[in-house]
Design a protein around this motif. Structure first.
Motif, mmCIF file in Angstrom:
data_model
loop_
_atom_site.group_PDB
_atom_site.id
_atom_site.type_symbol
_atom_site.label_atom_id
_atom_site.label_comp_id
_atom_site.label_asym_id
_atom_site.label_seq_id
_atom_site.Cartn_x
_atom_site.Cartn_y
_atom_site.Cartn_z
ATOM 1 N N ALA A 1 5.572 7.743 -9.925
ATOM 2 C CA ALA A 1 6.799 7.874 -9.141
ATOM 3 C C ALA A 1 6.482 8.424 -7.756
ATOM 4 O O ALA A 1 5.523 9.162 -7.572
ATOM 5 C CB ALA A 1 7.782 8.805 -9.846
ATOM 6 N N ILE A 2 7.306 8.041 -6.796
ATOM 7 C CA ILE A 2 7.197 8.572 -5.441
ATOM 8 C C ILE A 2 8.588 8.978 -4.971
ATOM 9 O O ILE A 2 9.597 8.411 -5.410
ATOM 10 C CB ILE A 2 6.568 7.561 -4.452
ATOM 11 N N THR A 3 8.642 9.968 -4.087
ATOM 12 C CA THR A 3 9.903 10.396 -3.488
ATOM 13 C C THR A 3 9.805 10.166 -1.991
ATOM 14 O O THR A 3 8.837 10.577 -1.357
ATOM 15 C CB THR A 3 10.169 11.891 -3.766
ATOM 16 N N THR A 4 10.799 9.499 -1.431
ATOM 17 C CA THR A 4 10.814 9.224 0.007
ATOM 18 C C THR A 4 12.199 9.518 0.550
ATOM 19 O O THR A 4 13.149 9.683 -0.202
ATOM 20 C CB THR A 4 10.472 7.753 0.307
ATOM 21 N N ASP A 5 12.285 9.541 1.885
ATOM 22 C CA ASP A 5 13.606 9.635 2.484
ATOM 23 C C ASP A 5 14.246 8.245 2.485
ATOM 24 O O ASP A 5 13.663 7.293 1.968
ATOM 25 C CB ASP A 5 13.541 10.249 3.884
ATOM 26 N N GLY A 6 15.425 8.137 3.025
ATOM 27 C CA GLY A 6 16.155 6.880 2.942
ATOM 28 C C GLY A 6 15.949 5.920 4.091
ATOM 29 O O GLY A 6 16.670 4.929 4.214
ATOM 30 N N ALA A 7 14.964 6.194 4.956
ATOM 31 C CA ALA A 7 14.704 5.281 6.067
ATOM 32 C C ALA A 7 14.315 3.905 5.529
ATOM 33 O O ALA A 7 13.670 3.795 4.489
ATOM 34 C CB ALA A 7 13.585 5.840 6.944
ATOM 35 N N SER A 8 14.701 2.874 6.233
ATOM 36 C CA SER A 8 14.495 1.513 5.733
ATOM 37 C C SER A 8 13.016 1.202 5.486
ATOM 38 O O SER A 8 12.679 0.516 4.523
ATOM 39 C CB SER A 8 15.099 0.488 6.695
ATOM 40 N N VAL A 9 12.118 1.721 6.339
ATOM 41 C CA VAL A 9 10.687 1.467 6.140
ATOM 42 C C VAL A 9 10.211 2.127 4.843
ATOM 43 O O VAL A 9 9.366 1.572 4.126
ATOM 44 C CB VAL A 9 9.854 1.912 7.361
ATOM 45 N N MET A 10 10.758 3.296 4.506
ATOM 46 C CA MET A 10 10.343 3.974 3.285
ATOM 47 C C MET A 10 10.926 3.291 2.042
ATOM 48 O O MET A 10 10.273 3.235 0.996
ATOM 49 C CB MET A 10 10.747 5.451 3.328
ATOM 50 N N PRO B 1 4.163 -0.307 -7.404
ATOM 51 C CA PRO B 1 4.712 -0.418 -8.761
ATOM 52 C C PRO B 1 5.370 0.865 -9.273
ATOM 53 O O PRO B 1 6.073 0.830 -10.278
ATOM 54 C CB PRO B 1 3.483 -0.762 -9.598
ATOM 55 N N ALA B 2 5.188 1.976 -8.579
ATOM 56 C CA ALA B 2 5.746 3.253 -9.028
ATOM 57 C C ALA B 2 7.264 3.269 -8.854
ATOM 58 O O ALA B 2 7.829 2.578 -7.994
ATOM 59 C CB ALA B 2 5.118 4.394 -8.234
ATOM 60 N N PHE B 3 7.926 4.099 -9.664
ATOM 61 C CA PHE B 3 9.359 4.316 -9.527
ATOM 62 C C PHE B 3 9.603 5.085 -8.233
ATOM 63 O O PHE B 3 8.892 6.031 -7.923
ATOM 64 C CB PHE B 3 9.872 5.119 -10.737
ATOM 65 N N GLN B 4 10.616 4.673 -7.479
ATOM 66 C CA GLN B 4 10.926 5.353 -6.223
ATOM 67 C C GLN B 4 12.229 6.127 -6.358
ATOM 68 O O GLN B 4 13.244 5.589 -6.788
ATOM 69 C CB GLN B 4 11.060 4.354 -5.072
ATOM 70 N N GLN B 5 12.197 7.388 -5.974
ATOM 71 C CA GLN B 5 13.391 8.233 -5.938
ATOM 72 C C GLN B 5 13.657 8.601 -4.487
ATOM 73 O O GLN B 5 12.816 9.223 -3.846
ATOM 74 C CB GLN B 5 13.182 9.511 -6.763
ATOM 75 N N LEU B 6 14.821 8.190 -3.974
ATOM 76 C CA LEU B 6 15.175 8.582 -2.619
ATOM 77 C C LEU B 6 15.597 10.045 -2.631
ATOM 78 O O LEU B 6 16.220 10.512 -3.570
ATOM 79 C CB LEU B 6 16.299 7.706 -2.082
ATOM 80 N N PHE C 1 -9.470 10.660 -3.252
ATOM 81 C CA PHE C 1 -9.381 11.587 -4.387
ATOM 82 C C PHE C 1 -9.545 10.867 -5.736
ATOM 83 O O PHE C 1 -9.215 11.405 -6.779
ATOM 84 C CB PHE C 1 -8.030 12.312 -4.353
ATOM 85 N N GLU C 2 -10.011 9.611 -5.652
ATOM 86 C CA GLU C 2 -10.217 8.763 -6.830
ATOM 87 C C GLU C 2 -8.920 8.572 -7.627
ATOM 88 O O GLU C 2 -8.901 8.604 -8.856
ATOM 89 C CB GLU C 2 -11.333 9.327 -7.716
ATOM 90 N N ILE C 3 -7.846 8.361 -6.883
ATOM 91 C CA ILE C 3 -6.535 8.086 -7.493
ATOM 92 C C ILE C 3 -6.120 6.681 -7.092
ATOM 93 O O ILE C 3 -6.178 6.305 -5.916
ATOM 94 C CB ILE C 3 -5.480 9.107 -7.020
ATOM 95 N N ASP C 4 -5.713 5.905 -8.082
ATOM 96 C CA ASP C 4 -5.279 4.537 -7.841
ATOM 97 C C ASP C 4 -3.753 4.492 -7.809
ATOM 98 O O ASP C 4 -3.094 4.953 -8.739
ATOM 99 C CB ASP C 4 -5.824 3.611 -8.933
ATOM 100 N N LEU C 5 -3.196 3.926 -6.756
ATOM 101 C CA LEU C 5 -1.742 3.862 -6.595
ATOM 102 C C LEU C 5 -1.083 3.050 -7.711
ATOM 103 O O LEU C 5 0.000 3.394 -8.182
ATOM 104 C CB LEU C 5 -1.388 3.266 -5.221
ATOM 105 N N ASP C 6 -1.748 2.001 -8.163
ATOM 106 C CA ASP C 6 -1.172 1.140 -9.202
ATOM 107 C C ASP C 6 -1.289 1.721 -10.606
ATOM 108 O O ASP C 6 -0.439 1.471 -11.454
ATOM 109 C CB ASP C 6 -1.843 -0.243 -9.167
ATOM 110 N N GLU C 7 -2.336 2.495 -10.854
ATOM 111 C CA GLU C 7 -2.601 2.987 -12.212
ATOM 112 C C GLU C 7 -2.227 4.454 -12.440
ATOM 113 O O GLU C 7 -1.822 4.825 -13.536
ATOM 114 C CB GLU C 7 -4.094 2.807 -12.544
ATOM 115 N N ASP C 8 -2.378 5.288 -11.427
ATOM 116 C CA ASP C 8 -2.241 6.734 -11.621
ATOM 117 C C ASP C 8 -0.904 7.316 -11.147
ATOM 118 O O ASP C 8 -0.510 8.382 -11.611
ATOM 119 C CB ASP C 8 -3.381 7.465 -10.895
ATOM 120 N N ILE C 9 -0.257 6.674 -10.234
ATOM 121 C CA ILE C 9 1.005 7.195 -9.678
ATOM 122 C C ILE C 9 2.172 6.522 -10.397
ATOM 123 O O ILE C 9 2.267 5.297 -10.437
ATOM 124 C CB ILE C 9 1.090 6.930 -8.155
#
Length: 97
Positions: free
Chosen positions: A27-36, A44-49, A17-25
């Protein structure tokens, strides 16, 4: 899958979709699993559990997991006999007051 593979897969999917994870994102939201949690530390994005997921896990622990350390004490028969006597009038009828 390991966190490093998760980040690679995320980068590939976003690139379609021509979106760069380092430049365009930002924040991300994930569950609390250790892999996530580790995945969030690799980008580099802010992570919110997810709070909802954390609450769900806590509720499931309370409702469905057995706690072997809780032990029910036997009921003392003398306490039952005294409380029954106090709840009846002299003629044996229950005291409704």
């Amino acid at each position: 899958m390991p966190a490093t593979i998760c980040v690679e897969t995320l980068r590939k999917k976003l690139k379609k979709f021509e979106i760069d994870l380092d430049e365009d994102i930002v924040a991300i939201t994930t569950d609390g699993a250790s892999v996530m949690v580790k995945t969030g530390s690799l980008v580099p994005a802010f992570q919110q559990l997810c709070y909802a997921h954390g609450l769900q896990l806590g509720i499931l622990d309370v409702l469905y997991k057995k706690n072997e350390s809780i032990r029910q004490e036997p009921i003392d028969d003398d306490i039952l006999d005294n409380s029954e006597a106090e709840s009846n009038d002299n003629d044996g009828r229950p005291n409704i007051s």
